[in-house]
Design an enzyme around this catalytic site. Structure first.
Site, PDB file in Angstrom:
ATOM      1  N   VAL A  16       0.836  -1.202   0.000  1.00  0.00           N
ATOM      2  CA  VAL A  16       0.000   0.000   0.000  1.00  0.00           C
ATOM      3  C   VAL A  16       0.874   1.256   0.000  1.00  0.00           C
ATOM      4  O   VAL A  16       0.651   2.194  -0.773  1.00  0.00           O
ATOM      5  CB  VAL A  16      -0.955  -0.014   1.222  1.00  0.00           C
ATOM      6  CG1 VAL A  16      -1.658   1.326   1.386  1.00  0.00           C
ATOM      7  CG2 VAL A  16      -1.984  -1.132   1.075  1.00  0.00           C
ATOM      8  N   LYS A  40      15.420  -2.176   2.480  1.00  0.00           N
ATOM      9  CA  LYS A  40      14.321  -1.779   1.589  1.00  0.00           C
ATOM     10  C   LYS A  40      14.542  -0.347   1.099  1.00  0.00           C
ATOM     11  O   LYS A  40      14.451  -0.046  -0.095  1.00  0.00           O
ATOM     12  CB  LYS A  40      13.023  -1.809   2.409  1.00  0.00           C
ATOM     13  CG  LYS A  40      11.879  -2.524   1.744  1.00  0.00           C
ATOM     14  CD  LYS A  40      10.619  -2.263   2.526  1.00  0.00           C
ATOM     15  CE  LYS A  40       9.958  -3.519   2.988  1.00  0.00           C
ATOM     16  NZ  LYS A  40       8.658  -3.274   3.600  1.00  0.00           N
ATOM     17  N   LYS A 200     -14.051  -0.390   5.403  1.00  0.00           N
ATOM     18  CA  LYS A 200     -12.938  -1.208   4.891  1.00  0.00           C
ATOM     19  C   LYS A 200     -13.103  -2.681   5.295  1.00  0.00           C
ATOM     20  O   LYS A 200     -13.044  -3.591   4.455  1.00  0.00           O
ATOM     21  CB  LYS A 200     -11.616  -0.650   5.437  1.00  0.00           C
ATOM     22  CG  LYS A 200     -10.420  -1.526   5.217  1.00  0.00           C
ATOM     23  CD  LYS A 200     -10.040  -1.617   3.753  1.00  0.00           C
ATOM     24  CE  LYS A 200      -8.964  -2.677   3.545  1.00  0.00           C
ATOM     25  NZ  LYS A 200      -8.467  -2.715   2.208  1.00  0.00           N
ATOM     26  N   GLY A 249     -13.081 -21.438  -6.962  1.00  0.00           N
ATOM     27  CA  GLY A 249     -11.702 -21.912  -7.053  1.00  0.00           C
ATOM     28  C   GLY A 249     -11.298 -22.655  -5.807  1.00  0.00           C
ATOM     29  O   GLY A 249     -12.146 -23.279  -5.140  1.00  0.00           O
ATOM     30  N   GLY A 253      -6.854 -16.199  -0.687  1.00  0.00           N
ATOM     31  CA  GLY A 253      -5.655 -16.089   0.141  1.00  0.00           C
ATOM     32  C   GLY A 253      -5.208 -14.641   0.165  1.00  0.00           C
ATOM     33  O   GLY A 253      -6.014 -13.733  -0.038  1.00  0.00           O
ATOM     34  N   CYS A 256      -4.813  -9.920   2.914  1.00  0.00           N
ATOM     35  CA  CYS A 256      -5.941  -9.088   3.366  1.00  0.00           C
ATOM     36  C   CYS A 256      -7.179  -9.878   3.783  1.00  0.00           C
ATOM     37  O   CYS A 256      -7.631  -9.749   4.919  1.00  0.00           O
ATOM     38  CB  CYS A 256      -6.302  -8.096   2.277  1.00  0.00           C
ATOM     39  SG  CYS A 256      -4.880  -7.098   1.809  1.00  0.00           S
ATOM     40  N   LYS A 259      -6.878 -12.163   6.890  1.00  0.00           N
ATOM     41  CA  LYS A 259      -6.616 -11.340   8.079  1.00  0.00           C
ATOM     42  C   LYS A 259      -7.830 -10.487   8.455  1.00  0.00           C
ATOM     43  O   LYS A 259      -8.224 -10.408   9.619  1.00  0.00           O
ATOM     44  CB  LYS A 259      -5.406 -10.441   7.772  1.00  0.00           C
ATOM     45  CG  LYS A 259      -5.243  -9.232   8.656  1.00  0.00           C
ATOM     46  CD  LYS A 259      -3.997  -8.461   8.273  1.00  0.00           C
ATOM     47  CE  LYS A 259      -4.190  -7.478   7.151  1.00  0.00           C
ATOM     48  NZ  LYS A 259      -4.763  -6.193   7.493  1.00  0.00           N
ATOM     49  N   ARG A 323       1.728 -14.693   0.755  1.00  0.00           N
ATOM     50  CA  ARG A 323       1.063 -14.687   2.061  1.00  0.00           C
ATOM     51  C   ARG A 323      -0.299 -15.387   1.978  1.00  0.00           C
ATOM     52  O   ARG A 323      -1.110 -15.062   1.129  1.00  0.00           O
ATOM     53  CB  ARG A 323       0.917 -13.259   2.588  1.00  0.00           C
ATOM     54  CG  ARG A 323       2.246 -12.718   3.120  1.00  0.00           C
ATOM     55  CD  ARG A 323       2.143 -11.286   3.540  1.00  0.00           C
ATOM     56  NE  ARG A 323       2.009 -10.389   2.399  1.00  0.00           N
ATOM     57  CZ  ARG A 323       1.893  -9.070   2.505  1.00  0.00           C
ATOM     58  NH1 ARG A 323       1.876  -8.513   3.699  1.00  0.00           N
ATOM     59  NH2 ARG A 323       1.790  -8.312   1.430  1.00  0.00           N
TER      60      ARG A 323
HETATM   61  C1  UGA Z   1      -8.219  -7.384  -1.479  1.00  0.00           C
HETATM   62  C2  UGA Z   1      -9.392  -6.488  -1.914  1.00  0.00           C
HETATM   63  O1  UGA Z   1      -9.936  -6.973  -3.148  1.00  0.00           O
HETATM   64  C3  UGA Z   1      -8.942  -5.046  -2.065  1.00  0.00           C
HETATM   65  O2  UGA Z   1     -10.066  -4.223  -2.374  1.00  0.00           O
HETATM   66  C4  UGA Z   1      -8.315  -4.583  -0.751  1.00  0.00           C
HETATM   67  O3  UGA Z   1      -7.837  -3.255  -0.840  1.00  0.00           O
HETATM   68  C5  UGA Z   1      -7.175  -5.495  -0.382  1.00  0.00           C
HETATM   69  O4  UGA Z   1      -7.653  -6.843  -0.278  1.00  0.00           O
HETATM   70  C6  UGA Z   1      -6.623  -5.017   0.931  1.00  0.00           C
HETATM   71  O5  UGA Z   1      -7.359  -5.045   1.932  1.00  0.00           O
HETATM   72  O6  UGA Z   1      -5.505  -4.489   0.967  1.00  0.00           O
HETATM   73  P1  UGA Z   1      -6.120  -8.499  -2.721  1.00  0.00           P
HETATM   74  O7  UGA Z   1      -5.945  -9.270  -1.455  1.00  0.00           O
HETATM   75  O8  UGA Z   1      -4.945  -7.805  -3.310  1.00  0.00           O
HETATM   76  O9  UGA Z   1      -7.255  -7.365  -2.529  1.00  0.00           O
HETATM   77  O10 UGA Z   1      -6.630  -9.505  -3.850  1.00  0.00           O
HETATM   78  P2  UGA Z   1      -8.028  -9.907  -4.497  1.00  0.00           P
HETATM   79  O11 UGA Z   1      -7.959  -9.674  -5.950  1.00  0.00           O
HETATM   80  O12 UGA Z   1      -9.165  -9.331  -3.779  1.00  0.00           O
HETATM   81  O13 UGA Z   1      -8.004 -11.496  -4.292  1.00  0.00           O
HETATM   82  C7  UGA Z   1      -8.006 -12.075  -2.984  1.00  0.00           C
HETATM   83  C8  UGA Z   1      -8.116 -13.579  -3.092  1.00  0.00           C
HETATM   84  O14 UGA Z   1      -9.427 -13.952  -3.500  1.00  0.00           O
HETATM   85  C9  UGA Z   1      -7.164 -14.235  -4.087  1.00  0.00           C
HETATM   86  O15 UGA Z   1      -6.629 -15.402  -3.526  1.00  0.00           O
HETATM   87  C10 UGA Z   1      -8.049 -14.565  -5.276  1.00  0.00           C
HETATM   88  O16 UGA Z   1      -7.584 -15.668  -6.008  1.00  0.00           O
HETATM   89  C11 UGA Z   1      -9.357 -14.889  -4.568  1.00  0.00           C
HETATM   90  N1  UGA Z   1     -10.552 -14.708  -5.418  1.00  0.00           N
HETATM   91  C12 UGA Z   1     -10.883 -13.470  -5.874  1.00  0.00           C
HETATM   92  C13 UGA Z   1     -11.356 -15.794  -5.715  1.00  0.00           C
HETATM   93  O17 UGA Z   1     -11.080 -16.940  -5.283  1.00  0.00           O
HETATM   94  N2  UGA Z   1     -12.472 -15.616  -6.470  1.00  0.00           N
HETATM   95  C14 UGA Z   1     -12.832 -14.394  -6.933  1.00  0.00           C
HETATM   96  O18 UGA Z   1     -13.884 -14.293  -7.621  1.00  0.00           O
HETATM   97  C15 UGA Z   1     -12.029 -13.286  -6.643  1.00  0.00           C
END
Ligand code: UGA
Length: 449
Positions: A16, A40, A200, A249, A253, A256, A259, A323
């Site tokens: 972020v 870093k 959030k 799927g 994971g 975010c 957690k 993660r």
């Molecule tokens: C997530 C949120 O989507 C963001 O809006 C948020 O800002 C972020 O967390 C955060 O709190 O910082 P992120 O963890 O980067 O974003 O990834 P996502 O694209 O949301 O995917 C999360 C997980 O869900 C992945 O493992 C993905 O494979 C899975 N997923 C996603 C599914 O299994 N099915 C879906 O339809 C969408």
């Protein structure tokens, strides 16, 4: 200096923080970014990005003149008044968010600080209120981040909404933050701090709920011979539901969802409220990661001594983040069943190797599948969709593919000689596939079989 171009301070350059720093620089602001990890800061100061994120390295290079990286708090405090706090808030053993890094940032601000603390880190509702209680007079704004890894730069630059929480007395601080985001064009929602914090957590928990819901639908689809892709498409056309986050799927994971779902559950629990739904969301996700093992056993019998190739390891494509990746649970379950696990990820191989020490890492899909009894697609990297699957099948001892993300075309895979099984799809050919239904419908009646 105009309000639009005031310097921006960023504390913590993880996903972020670094994206925030790069994007504000791209918008023309001077940025001072501080992190406590000297390696870093040194790498970033040399112009090297510290993780894989599409578009970020180029953006950092383009704006190198505008961003200073430092380990020193005084340099940050001197350089900027608005301080975006982007430190991590990892889960503790109890599932609560660990706020120690947030607390140390607050302590590092001098008592007479005239800075504005802008909280981007995901914190439980009530955190802002407690910081304001401890530090009366310190302007405080909650501005949660909604970017997704893999599309972080685009998400930051094109927000659906920007949430700005400021309590009475901090309206001017809220205005200053709103002015920074105004050029991006997304809807700016002004609210109080606790509501911003809840927006959030509730958003992430809702998205995770959508995923666990569609995964359970997928599991039922397998029993009744339906196709979860078609079901999700039909559901998503209802505007009240929407098509996003309905991809079945092997579970969600990342840093975010796991957690934040658990942090919201604990937050509720700490107030005496039992958030029943979230318990199921978590449980379904855990079970979903293990379902592939059952599918492999169905085809191969005992997995002892079987060679299983995992294709993709990162928690999702376009990132090297491991993660809470489903691959970690899957690899250890397979090894627990006596299987020999070999894996390939286009980008996350190095990060994964550190966590999966008894998994053999391959340099390509073809190397990974050599002599394998089955392959499992774990992360839907686009390069897998473009592979010559007939060549892949030839390398395997048995061309069995479990598509954990429904990312591949079943007909194409079967045509390439594979025994193919996805998630929530009919495994035999009795079901008329969606594409053949479409073909029949567009065929004149007289020509139909
Ligand atoms: C997530 C949120 O989507 C963001 O809006 C948020 O800002 C972020 O967390 C955060 O709190 O910082 P992120 O963890 O980067 O974003 O990834 P996502 O694209 O949301 O995917 C999360 C997980 O869900 C992945 O493992 C993905 O494979 C899975 N997923 C996603 C599914 O299994 N099915 C879906 O339809 C969408």
């Amino acid at each position: 200096m105009s309000e639009q171009r005031q310097p921006v301070g960023v504390i913590g350059v993880g996903w972020v923080g670094l994206v925030t720093a790069a994007c504000f620089a791209e918008l023309g602001h001077r940025v001072v970014a501080r992190d406590i990890v000297p390696e870093k800061v040194a790498a970033l100061s040399r112009g090297e990005s510290t993780f894989h994120e599409p578009g970020l390295a180029e953006m950092l290079r383009r704006n190198a003149e505008r961003i200073d990286f430092t380990t020193e708090m005084p340099e940050l405090l001197e350089g900027a008044r608005l301080l975006f706090v982007c430190v991590d808030t990892p889960p503790t053993y109890s599932g609560d968010a660990d706020l120690s890094r947030v607390r140390s940032v607050v302590e590092e601000l001098g008592a007479d600080s005239d800075h504005v603390l802008v909280m981007k880190s995901t914190v439980p509702a009530g955190t802002g209120e407690s910081i304001r209680r401890d530090r009366p007079g310190l302007p405080y704004v909650s501005c949660p981040e909604f970017l997704k890894e893999g599309t972080a730069v685009t998400d930051f630059m094109n927000p659906d909404r920007v949430v700005i929480g400021a309590d009475p007395g901090d309206e001017a601080a809220g205005d200053a933050v709103a002015a920074l985001y105004q050029p991006l064009g997304g809807e700016i929602l002004r609210t109080d701090v606790s509501s911003a914090e809840m927006i959030k957590l509730a958003s992430n928990a809702f998205l995770a709920t959508k995923i666990s819901f569609i995964n359970e639908i997928a599991n039922v689809c397998e029993e009744v011979g339906a196709d979860v892709g078609e079901v999700a498409r039909g559901m998503g056309l209802d505007q009240r539901i929407g098509p996003a986050f309905l991809r079945a799927g092997i579970g969600y994971g990342g840093s975010c969802f796991p957690k934040d779902v658990s942090a919201l559950k604990m937050l509720a629990g700490n107030t005496g409220y039992h958030f029943q739904l979230l318990n199921s969301v978590i449980e379904v996700n855990e079970l979903q990661k293990r379902r592939v093992v059952g599918k492999l056993q169905k085809h191969l019998g005992s997995l002892t001594g079987k060679r299983i190739a995992l294709l993709g390891l990162a928690f999702k494509p376009d990132t090297d983040d491991m993660r809470e990746a489903s691959s970690l649970v899957l690899a250890s379950r397979l090894q627990g069943e006596g299987a020999e696990v070999v894996a390939y990820d286009p980008v996350a191989g190095e990060a994964a190797a550190a966590l999966l020490d008894s998994v053999e890492m391959a340099g390509s899909t073809l190397d990974a599948v050599e002599g394998a009894d089955a392959a499992v697609l774990v992360t839907e990297w686009s390069e897998f969709a473009e592979l010559d699957w007939a060549a892949v099948a030839e390398r395997m001892a048995r061309p069995l593919l479990i598509d954990g993300r429904n990312a591949l075309d079943p007909e194409k895979l079967r045509g390439a000689g594979f025994q193919y099984e996805g998630i929530g799809q009919s495994v035999d050919d009795r079901r008329i596939s969606a594409s053949s239904v479409a073909r029949v419908q567009s065929t004149p009646h007289s020509l139909r079989p």
